[in-house]
Design an enzyme around this catalytic site. Structure first.
Site, PDB file in Angstrom:
ATOM      1  CE  LYS A  45      19.135   7.211 -13.006  1.00  0.00           C
ATOM      2  NZ  LYS A  45      18.627   7.517 -13.759  1.00  0.00           N
ATOM      3  CB  THR A  46      12.889   7.723 -12.739  1.00  0.00           C
ATOM      4  OG1 THR A  46      14.043   6.749 -13.593  1.00  0.00           O
ATOM      5  CG2 THR A  46      11.949   7.940 -13.951  1.00  0.00           C
ATOM      6  CG  ASP A 229      18.815  10.075 -15.885  1.00  0.00           C
ATOM      7  OD1 ASP A 229      19.396  10.383 -14.603  1.00  0.00           O
ATOM      8  OD2 ASP A 229      18.013   9.219 -16.456  1.00  0.00           O
ATOM      9  CD  GLU A 230      21.856   7.018 -15.470  1.00  0.00           C
ATOM     10  OE1 GLU A 230      22.906   6.612 -15.242  1.00  0.00           O
ATOM     11  OE2 GLU A 230      21.370   5.951 -15.428  1.00  0.00           O
ATOM     12  CD  GLN A 260      24.257   3.223 -10.311  1.00  0.00           C
ATOM     13  OE1 GLN A 260      24.163   2.864 -11.355  1.00  0.00           O
ATOM     14  NE2 GLN A 260      23.874   4.554 -10.306  1.00  0.00           N
ATOM     15  NE  ARG A 694      22.907  -2.168 -11.251  1.00  0.00           N
ATOM     16  CZ  ARG A 694      22.684  -1.250 -11.348  1.00  0.00           C
ATOM     17  NH1 ARG A 694      21.631  -0.862 -11.518  1.00  0.00           N
ATOM     18  NH2 ARG A 694      22.813   0.151 -10.151  1.00  0.00           N
TER      19      ARG A 694
END
Length: 845
Positions: A45-46, A229-230, A260, A694
């Site tokens: 996504k970044t 973002d997020e 998430q 993770r």
């Protein structure tokens, strides 16, 4: 023509297609209008965000100053800006890239006068807020011990976008009415002190926009494109602010993953992302489902957990990296055995070539770390606990910061109260109370009361306070002339006598003084960054000779932006670098983002002086901005693991009442009902999903037959999350089939307590020999009537609700036998817990 999951592109002729997959490319190229990017864990996504910003600039869809990109950590903001700069060059310097709170602070700094503040307003941190809440609680005559409870409710109201005038409390909610009174007094005190708290950096900006439409139109018209973002972590107040800012152009791009969303307890609202297409009917939705982090089996196992959440955006991650190892499950005897086995596996994994920095152990509650730490110390395995006190939370740093804030904003009562007798100068509580009473009588700040001619102020109190007043006036004059934050800090340390006081404290005092010298060094480099100067290589601390490359400890206050971001990318653990550092984490001020992360593109957008800028950054520092360091295993809660990735991960305590937590099962907490809370359980499931994703290559889940936690020995059932794992993806599930019988035997053997009301020996069993004589001597004239079990109690099964005259309402978790002596294991409410009782002592609820 290349087909890819329904997408058709010509990648050969498009340079973007060489670095982006088709869904990513679709998101990057989206033009005007709303855009929701559902970006699964590890889906890049970044990269999408940075290339979308670069695309907007290259295609001249917006100028740099017309783009607002909002992140949740300073580190993420700095990295985003630096990556965009690599794509488009110096134009990236003029972007608005900041956290929600940094952007809010910047807007408030420019428009402070519209809210009755000055540009030098103070930003209160958590400790300052609690101190102010305690004063408000005390002034209203309420118990000061309830101040933290009131502050928690105030924080929830601000997260919901509610100022005191907006709050509505039900008639029956007596604690809520008290909290509202404290909120009103607390907010008035902040305004009088020319201060704001973290919540105000969002909610007061929204207040500003509602009061002044001209100011709203200025900012909403300026930001042609807004990227967030997020987005799943936003609270209602932040969402409200975003909608106001996007009210003119409507080009709002949000990136996130509802799977998430794990910060409900902090006010985050997952419905923001789930209902985004409903709020904006023309929203384009793009799903990023290709994962570039984890193996196929880890992703499939994680999906098996998360797909059981009823309310979620449908998506399923996949990878081209191969299936990888199966997810491992192991059953330990207790928490000590669990810790020992994990320590052995960590050691063995390191011997196979995986650095300790690429390994992490997760747990649901901080209390679980004790047994793990003991085991790792026993095996001499280096580790770090990802929590603990920040450099900027140390008392000496906060004391100097309070002096500095008082110098630039004398109306800050909280800072004055912190330093008025620090170091000790003979001003006791009685004198302070006289000063506060004088200020309240006159409607003044404490500083203004110092200079007033209040006839009711006792002469001896005025005499004691006079030297302090003279000291602050001298400091204010000197700080105003200083050319930077470093000089101001040095002045305060020297002229207040703080350094002399620390030297009298021996070795501990010298260590605290060294921290202040480190603060001076950090401020000096901040001054240079403020002036646009680069830090020369000769002035950087030289690294000791080593045969291995050693990364710079990320420290935005002592590095240029490029150095800082380079160090962030190479920091062990957080971004997957195998490099190691000998510097212990948290010992240096490494938590602030590079100045560029919030660099304004105009002079009105930043603080007036380097000192104000430095103080603002100190207030905005967050735990997620701290850098990791050293070849150490990372121990952390599952919440702290968000955004990180490791080659090998161990998730511990996979048992009911541990993970998922007893709170989600309705067994603890202020609203405990004994029944499962669907919203809390959905969050626990998302937390498990975050932990599992993770792991890159190896994932291990552990549980114990019994566990001592929170002072209670527990025999918990295996977590439902373990039971839900597909057998074809998992090794070790067979051990759970033998667990139930063993746990039941353990319960029958040991789970009695002094409050148990049933006879230890049945009517058919003789008493032990040592009690037979006592039995023969006891022959009462009349025996108490044995209570008969209520109708239907003898047949109560699992899950039945029952009532006990002493223990209250509970739920049957196990049963054995028939009739009056039917043995029931019942879980009662908070403060009682699990009890074994006979059916004769209970009634159906």
């Amino acid at each position: 023509m290349v087909a890819f999951l329904g997408y058709d592109f010509l990648p050969v002729s498009d340079p973007l297609a060489r670095v982006l997959n088709p869904p990513q490319l679709e998101a990057v190229r989206h033009g005007e209008g709303r855009l929701l990017i559902l970006a699964g864990a590890g889906s890049g996504k970044t990269r999408v965000l940075t290339h979308r910003i670069a695309h907007l600039l290259r295609e001249r869809l917006a100028r740099p100053a017309e783009i607002l990109a909002v992140t949740f950590t300073n580190k993420a903001a700095g990295e985003l800006r630096e990556r965009v700069e690599k794509l488009v060059g110096p134009d990236a310097q003029r972007l608005w890239v900041a956290t929600f709170h940094a952007a809010g602070a910047r807007i408030l700094r420019r428009e402070a006068e519209a809210l009755g503040l000055t540009r030098s307003f103070a930003i209160y941190d958590d400790a300052d807020q609690l101190a102010e809440a305690k004063r408000a609680t005390s002034d209203l005559g309420f118990d000061v011990g309830t101040a933290r409870q009131h502050l928690s409710r105030i924080d929830r109201w601000k997260n919901a976008g509610l100022l005191p005038a907006d709050v509505r409390v039900a008639e029956y909610d007596v604690p809520g009415k008290t909290a509202l009174k404290v909120y009103q007094r607390y907010q008035s005190a902040l305004q009088a002190s020319n201060a704001v708290d973290f919540g105000d950096l969002i909610v007061r900006v929204a207040e500003l926009f509602r009061k002044r439409d001209d100011i709203l139109q200025n900012y909403a018209g300026r930001f042609r494109h807004i990227l967030v973002d997020e987005f799943q972590d936003t609270n209602p107040a932040q969402y409200q602010l975003l909608r106001l800012l996007a009210s003119v152009h409507g080009n709002l791009c949000v990136v996130g993953d509802d799977d998430q969303a794990i910060y409900r307890w902090r006010g985050a609202e997952v419905d923001n992302i789930l209902d985004f297409p409903k709020h904006f009917k023309d929203t384009k939705v793009v799903r990023l489902e290709q994962n570039y982090r984890s193996s196929g089996r880890i992703l499939a196992a994680a999906h098996a957990i998360i797909e059981k959440n009823e309310r979620r955006a449908e998506k399923k991650l996949w990878t081209a990296a191969g299936e990888g190892e199966k997810v491992r499950v192991f059953l330990a005897e207790d928490e000590r055995d669990e810790g020992g086995r994990i320590a052995s596996e960590l050691y063995a994994q390191n011997a196979r070539g995986t650095s300790y920095a690429e390994m992490a152990v997760f747990y649901r509650a901080n209390a679980q770390s004790r047994a793990l730490e003991d085991a790792l110390r026993g095996r001499r395995i280096p580790y770090r606990v990802v929590r603990g006190r920040s450099f900027y939370d140390r008392a000496e740093v906060k004391d100097i910061a309070a002096y500095l804030r008082l110098c630039v904003n004398p109306r800050s009562d909280g800072d004055l109260l912190r330093v008025i007798n620090n170091p000790p100068r003979g001003i006791g509580d009685t004198t302070v109370e006289h000063l506060r009473a004088s200020a309240n009588r006159q409607g003044l700040s404490l500083w203004e009361a110092l200079s007033s001619d209040d006839p009711e102020m006792p002469a001896n109190a005025r005499t004691k306070i006079a030297p302090f007043k003279a000291l602050i006036e001298k400091l204010r004059a000197g700080v105003a002339e200083d050319d930077g934050a470093a000089a101001a800090i040095e002045r305060v340390i020297a002229e207040t006598g703080y350094a002399d006081r620390l030297r009298l404290e021996g070795e501990e005092g010298e260590e605290r003084l060294e921290n202040l010298l480190e603060l001076v060094g950090a401020a000096r480099e901040f001054d240079r960054a403020w002036a646009g100067e680069a830090v020369s290589a000769a002035e950087q601390p030289s690294a000791p000779a080593s045969t291995e490359p050693r990364p710079i400890v990320p420290n935005p206050l002592t590095q240029t932006r490029v150095q800082y971001l380079q160090a962030v990318r190479s920091a062990p653990g957080s971004l997957g670098s195998p490099q190691a550092s000998d510097d212990p984490p948290g010992d240096r001020p490494d938590a602030l983002a590079a100045l560029a992360a919030a660099a304004p593109d105009d002079e009105d957008g930043r603080a007036d002086t380097p000192l104000l800028g430095f103080l603002e950054q100190l207030a905005l520092v967050g735990d997620a901005d701290a850098a990791s360091g050293g070849d150490r295993v990372s121990l952390m809660t599952l919440h702290a693991a968000k955004g990180l990735e490791f080659d090998a991960v161990w998730m511990t305590g996979l048992e009911e009442r541990v993970f998922p937590s007893s709170r989600s099962l309705g067994q603890t907490g202020p609203l405990a009902s004994g029944e499962e809370d669907p919203a809390e359980m959905a969050e626990e499931r998302r937390l498990c999903y975050v932990g599992m994703t993770r792991a890159r290559k190896r994932l291990t889940l552990s549980l114990a037959r019994c566990r001592s936690l929170f002072g209670e020995l527990r025999y918990n059932q295996p977590s439902r999350f373990v039971r839900e794992l597909p057998p074809d993806l998992t090794d070790g599930l067979a051990a759970l089939d033998r667990l139930s019988t063993m746990q039941e035997r353990a319960r029958k053997d040991v789970f009695y307590d002094e409050f148990d009301q049933r006879p230890r020996y049945g009517e058919e069993a003789p008493l032990p020999a040592r009690n037979r004589m006592r039995e023969s001597r006891y022959e009462p004239a009349s025996k108490p009537v044995v209570k008969q079990a209520a109708a239907g109690v003898g047949g109560l099964g699992l899950g039945a609700r029952v009532k006990h005259p002493s223990f209250g309402i509970g739920t049957v978790e196990d049963a054995d036998g028939e009739g009056l002596n039917r043995k029931l294991v019942v879980r009662f409410g908070p403060g009682v817990g699990l009890k074994k009782v006979l059916a004769r002592f209970i009634d159906p609820a």
